[in-house]
Write a protein that holds these residues in place. Structure first.
Motif, PDB file in Angstrom:
ATOM      1  N   UNK A  90      22.855  77.463  25.928  1.00 13.79           N
ATOM      2  CA  UNK A  90      22.261  78.062  24.732  1.00 13.79           C
ATOM      3  C   UNK A  90      20.972  77.373  24.306  1.00 13.79           C
ATOM      4  N   UNK A  91      20.612  76.237  24.963  1.00 14.27           N
ATOM      5  CA  UNK A  91      19.440  75.465  24.549  1.00 14.27           C
ATOM      6  C   UNK A  91      18.306  75.684  25.550  1.00 14.27           C
ATOM      7  N   UNK A  92      17.319  76.517  25.219  1.00 14.50           N
ATOM      8  CA  UNK A  92      16.269  76.873  26.189  1.00 14.50           C
ATOM      9  C   UNK A  92      15.319  75.731  26.534  1.00 14.50           C
ATOM     10  N   UNK A  93      15.215  74.718  25.663  1.00  9.84           N
ATOM     11  CA  UNK A  93      14.265  73.625  25.901  1.00  9.84           C
ATOM     12  C   UNK A  93      14.961  72.303  26.217  1.00  9.84           C
ATOM     13  N   UNK A  94      16.182  72.391  26.689  1.00  9.26           N
ATOM     14  CA  UNK A  94      16.951  71.178  27.003  1.00  9.26           C
ATOM     15  C   UNK A  94      16.275  70.407  28.135  1.00  9.26           C
ATOM     16  N   UNK A  95      16.169  69.079  27.963  1.00 11.29           N
ATOM     17  CA  UNK A  95      15.515  68.235  28.961  1.00 11.29           C
ATOM     18  C   UNK A  95      16.488  67.318  29.700  1.00 11.29           C
ATOM     19  N   UNK A  96      17.513  66.810  29.009  1.00 13.84           N
ATOM     20  CA  UNK A  96      18.464  65.882  29.623  1.00 13.84           C
ATOM     21  C   UNK A  96      19.840  66.095  28.999  1.00 13.84           C
ATOM     22  N   UNK A  97      20.868  65.982  29.830  1.00 12.55           N
ATOM     23  CA  UNK A  97      22.256  65.993  29.353  1.00 12.55           C
ATOM     24  C   UNK A  97      22.846  64.613  29.609  1.00 12.55           C
ATOM     25  N   UNK A  98      23.426  64.011  28.578  1.00 11.19           N
ATOM     26  CA  UNK A  98      24.100  62.721  28.699  1.00 11.19           C
ATOM     27  C   UNK A  98      25.595  62.939  28.563  1.00 11.19           C
ATOM     28  N   UNK A  99      26.333  62.600  29.600  1.00 11.15           N
ATOM     29  CA  UNK A  99      27.792  62.708  29.546  1.00 11.15           C
ATOM     30  C   UNK A  99      28.353  61.415  28.952  1.00 11.15           C
ATOM     31  N   UNK A 100      29.152  61.511  27.907  1.00 10.32           N
ATOM     32  CA  UNK A 100      29.605  60.337  27.168  1.00 10.32           C
ATOM     33  C   UNK A 100      30.765  59.602  27.827  1.00 10.32           C
ATOM     34  N   UNK A 101      31.337  60.171  28.881  1.00  5.90           N
ATOM     35  CA  UNK A 101      32.378  59.491  29.648  1.00  5.90           C
ATOM     36  C   UNK A 101      31.899  59.231  31.061  1.00  5.90           C
ATOM     37  N   UNK A 102      32.764  58.586  31.841  1.00  9.80           N
ATOM     38  CA  UNK A 102      32.368  58.226  33.205  1.00  9.80           C
ATOM     39  C   UNK A 102      32.419  59.414  34.166  1.00  9.80           C
ATOM     40  N   UNK A 103      33.397  60.295  34.012  1.00  4.90           N
ATOM     41  CA  UNK A 103      33.577  61.408  34.944  1.00  4.90           C
ATOM     42  C   UNK A 103      32.768  62.629  34.548  1.00  4.90           C
ATOM     43  N   UNK A 104      32.113  63.263  35.509  1.00  9.48           N
ATOM     44  CA  UNK A 104      31.282  64.429  35.218  1.00  9.48           C
ATOM     45  C   UNK A 104      31.835  65.697  35.854  1.00  9.48           C
ATOM     46  N   UNK A 105      33.058  65.652  36.380  1.00  6.12           N
ATOM     47  CA  UNK A 105      33.589  66.803  37.111  1.00  6.12           C
ATOM     48  C   UNK A 105      33.741  68.033  36.220  1.00  6.12           C
ATOM     49  N   UNK A 106      34.140  67.825  34.940  1.00  3.42           N
ATOM     50  CA  UNK A 106      34.288  68.969  34.039  1.00  3.42           C
ATOM     51  C   UNK A 106      32.949  69.647  33.799  1.00  3.42           C
TER      52      UNK A 106
END
Length: 320
Positions: free
Chosen positions: A63-79
């Motif tokens: 939903x965010x058209x100008x998103x630049x970076x996603x930070x995952x707050x946990x160690x696993x990124x599989x979800x």
């Protein structure tokens, strides 16, 4: 110039994952940057340049058209990786000392628990039975760590300092000072044959899903002083075949410590709750203080906006 906003999308359920608690920490470190706690906040989606997330609903980030970076707050990124609508921007995983040390504490605690026969001793206490068994030294036990990255290497070195023999395995070749490392499918069986206590810290990918199965358990050291090998899984629930674990507790495995499960919370009627050879913990092996992670994210954003490189960017082809 108005700074791009940071959106928090946190779906946890436990006290440590309270969205309000995380927003308070991010407000402290982001200074004049707007921090949006979703879905409560009122905002323009185009203003969001960064997202800090834990188990977001599939499609939320699109939903965010100008998103630049996603930070995952946990160690696993599989979800996150399972979300087919995930924007094609850098995905950064958490790598902070606080998380690494908490995972090390968990691994060392549970290795020592099985090594020092704590399940048996606590059963003896409940039954009023004074019946100590012979206790072997740490040097008699080989701990094999599957996933010898940052988390695994830290645990390996502490276990080694205590006196355990330690070996590591990963899908690709790793070098960890002082630790014998095995790699790939061609060295997997040799690694398993050496192992008395198997610790799994692997990421969950298409290649590792279900890797903890009866075939693997049967290849662990059958001459262990423990009587039968032990499994400790603090990686991801999807790594383990849970039916195989329960079936293997007939003697193929002498005990297990499990922090992660295919379904969480674990259903009330699951045999894992009451099995005498199972130590169950509620996915809290490396619950990290929001302060440490919020500072990490704020520092990464500041470096990125100054033209620097992001650290710990996930390789989407590999899945970690």
């Amino acid at each position: 110039m108005t700074r791009g906003a940071l959106a928090l999308l946190i779906h946890g359920g436990t006290d440590n994952w309270s969205p309000e608690r995380w927003k308070a920490r991010f407000d402290q470190v982001c200074h004049d940057r707007r921090v949006l706690q979703l879905p409560q906040a009122s905002f323009n989606p185009a203003d969001v340049h960064y997202a800090a997330v834990w188990k977001p609903v599939p499609g939320e980030l699109a939903a965010f058209p100008n998103l630049k970076v996603i930070f995952n707050l946990g160690a696993g990124v599989d979800a996150l990786m399972a979300d087919k609508t995930l924007p094609s921007v850098p995905l950064v995983r958490v790598a902070v000392d606080d998380l690494t040390n908490r995972m090390m504490e968990y691994v060392v605690l549970h290795v020592l628990m099985h090594h020092r026969q704590e399940p048996y001793l606590r059963e003896s206490q409940r039954n009023g039975r004074w019946a100590p068994k012979y206790q072997w030294p740490a040097s008699a036990i080989c701990v094999g760590i599957m996933g010898i990255g940052t988390l695994g290497a830290r645990a390996a070195h502490v276990l080694q300092q205590i006196g355990f023999r330690v070996v590591g395995w990963s899908r690709s070749r790793k070098q960890v000072e002082g630790i014998e490392c095995f790699a790939g499918g061609e060295q997997f069986d040799a690694f398993l044959r050496r192992t008395d206590i198997l610790v799994c810290l692997l990421p969950l990918t298409a290649d590792t899903r279900g890797i903890l199965n009866r075939d693997v358990f049967g290849k662990l050291n059958r001459a262990s002083p423990l009587g039968a090998p032990v499994l400790i899984n603090a990686g991801r629930g999807g790594l383990q075949n849970e039916a195989d674990i329960l079936a293997s507790l007939d003697g193929t495995l002498g005990g297990v410590s499990l922090d992660v499960f295919s379904r969480e919370p674990v259903p009330a009627d699951s045999p894992f709750w009451t099995h005498p050879k199972v130590v169950l913990t509620p996915h809290n092996a490396a619950d990290t203080d929001p302060g440490a992670i919020s500072r990490y994210v704020a520092e990464q954003i500041a470096r990125f906006e100054a033209g620097g490189a992001l650290e710990n960017v996930v390789d989407r082809a590999r899945g970690y």
